[in-house]
Design an enzyme around this catalytic site. Structure first.
Site, mmCIF file in Angstrom:
data_model
loop_
_atom_site.group_PDB
_atom_site.id
_atom_site.type_symbol
_atom_site.label_atom_id
_atom_site.label_comp_id
_atom_site.label_asym_id
_atom_site.label_seq_id
_atom_site.Cartn_x
_atom_site.Cartn_y
_atom_site.Cartn_z
ATOM 1 N N ALA A 96 6.045 9.929 -55.725
ATOM 2 C CA ALA A 96 5.544 10.451 -56.994
ATOM 3 C C ALA A 96 4.099 10.914 -56.877
ATOM 4 O O ALA A 96 3.298 10.344 -56.131
ATOM 5 C CB ALA A 96 5.648 9.380 -58.077
ATOM 6 N N GLY A 105 9.426 7.803 -53.801
ATOM 7 C CA GLY A 105 10.381 8.841 -54.130
ATOM 8 C C GLY A 105 10.775 9.707 -52.952
ATOM 9 O O GLY A 105 11.869 10.265 -52.909
ATOM 10 N N GLU A 123 13.445 7.882 -51.356
ATOM 11 C CA GLU A 123 14.614 7.945 -52.238
ATOM 12 C C GLU A 123 15.342 9.284 -52.123
ATOM 13 O O GLU A 123 16.571 9.337 -52.215
ATOM 14 C CB GLU A 123 14.197 7.667 -53.683
ATOM 15 N N GLU A 178 6.728 0.789 -54.568
ATOM 16 C CA GLU A 178 6.460 0.939 -55.999
ATOM 17 C C GLU A 178 5.921 -0.313 -56.668
ATOM 18 O O GLU A 178 5.077 -0.224 -57.575
ATOM 19 C CB GLU A 178 7.745 1.405 -56.722
#
Length: 264
Positions: free
Chosen positions: A70, A115, A118, A138
């Site tokens: 992110a 992310g 991910e 995170e």
């Protein structure tokens, strides 16, 4: 080579039946901003309906990172309302990769964090080079993996291993990542993209109807008990058993030639 740009930060390149989604925000190490999320969603939407895209490889144009997750600089300026408005857009981007109906491969070098990891986890296979550093950090910034990490990582490495990695927020370097099963293939430094594209080309030589059905059976069968999973498999088999691809595959085998898949 044919290229299409989606927004400012995602490029789709065509290599025959292989489509390459290149994350292209090098100034921010491909950090996922709101605009980049929109771009990734749009690129995936286009490929989802493209019959000539038989496999997809997700790559990076940055030499030291796949994606660092992110965009925390953008988020630093957000109000709570801004963050809430962004959530459906970022979630859609990760889901768009996960929902691609054809086999997908992530080509990872350098940092694949949060992310970024991910996005790789949303792919069916991960090819990484020796520079890869992966992790879901995170909880170290007060949130949780929200792009599928808490669900995809345990499906890949098991619940206890995923818990250790997520709770500790630690980074895992390439050799350990291969040992733990975080990546499927470890290649020489700088070879992740080439090896992933080569693997994708080998996969794309197979029946497009068969590939889509096999992926559907694999995905839908996850988490089901054996009997229910076998019903999913049977439904997928029935969807291909009377297809043109099946007829062509059997004919080509008996005639000792390469199949010319009709893709239907």
């Amino acid at each position: 080579m044919e290229e299409s740009r989606y927004g400012d930060f995602v490029v789709v390149r065509r290599h025959g039946y292989v489509a390459e989604i290149a994350l292209d925000r090098p100034k921010a190490m491909n950090a996922v901003s709101t605009d980049m999320a929109r771009s990734l969603t749009a690129a995936c939407a286009s490929l989802t309906t493209d019959p000539d895209a038989r496999t997809v490889v997700v790559t990076s144009t940055h030499d030291r990172a796949f994606c660092v997750g992110a965009d925390l600089k953008e988020r630093n300026s957000f109000t709570d309302a801004d963050l809430l408005r962004q959530r459906p857009l970022t979630r859609a981007a990760y889901t768009a990769v996960l929902d691609l109906p054809v086999p997908t491969i992530a080509a990872v070098h350098g940092f694949a964090l949060g992310g970024g990891f991910e996005i790789a986890l949303a792919c069916d296979l991960i090819v990484a080079d020796g520079t890869a550093v992966l992790g879901l950090p995170e909880v170290s910034v007060g949130v949780i993996p929200g792009g599928g990490g808490t669900q995809l990582l345990p499906r890949r490495v098991g619940a206890a291993r995923a818990a250790e990695l997520i709770f500790s927020a630690r980074r895992v370097e390439a050799a350990e990542a291969r040992e733990l099963g975080l990546v499927d293939q470890l290649v020489a430094e700088g070879q992740d993209r080439d090896e992933a594209l080569a693997l994708a080309a080998r996969i794309a030589a197979n029946s497009p109807v068969g590939l889509r059905a096999a992926k559907r059976a694999l995905r839908l069968g996850q988490g089901l008990d054996l009997r229910a999973g076998l019903e999913v498999e049977d439904a997928a088999w029935r969807s291909v058993a009377f297809s043109g691809d099946r007829a062509e595959g059997v004919a080509a085998f008996n005639e000792k030639r390469k199949p010319q898949w009709p893709g239907e």
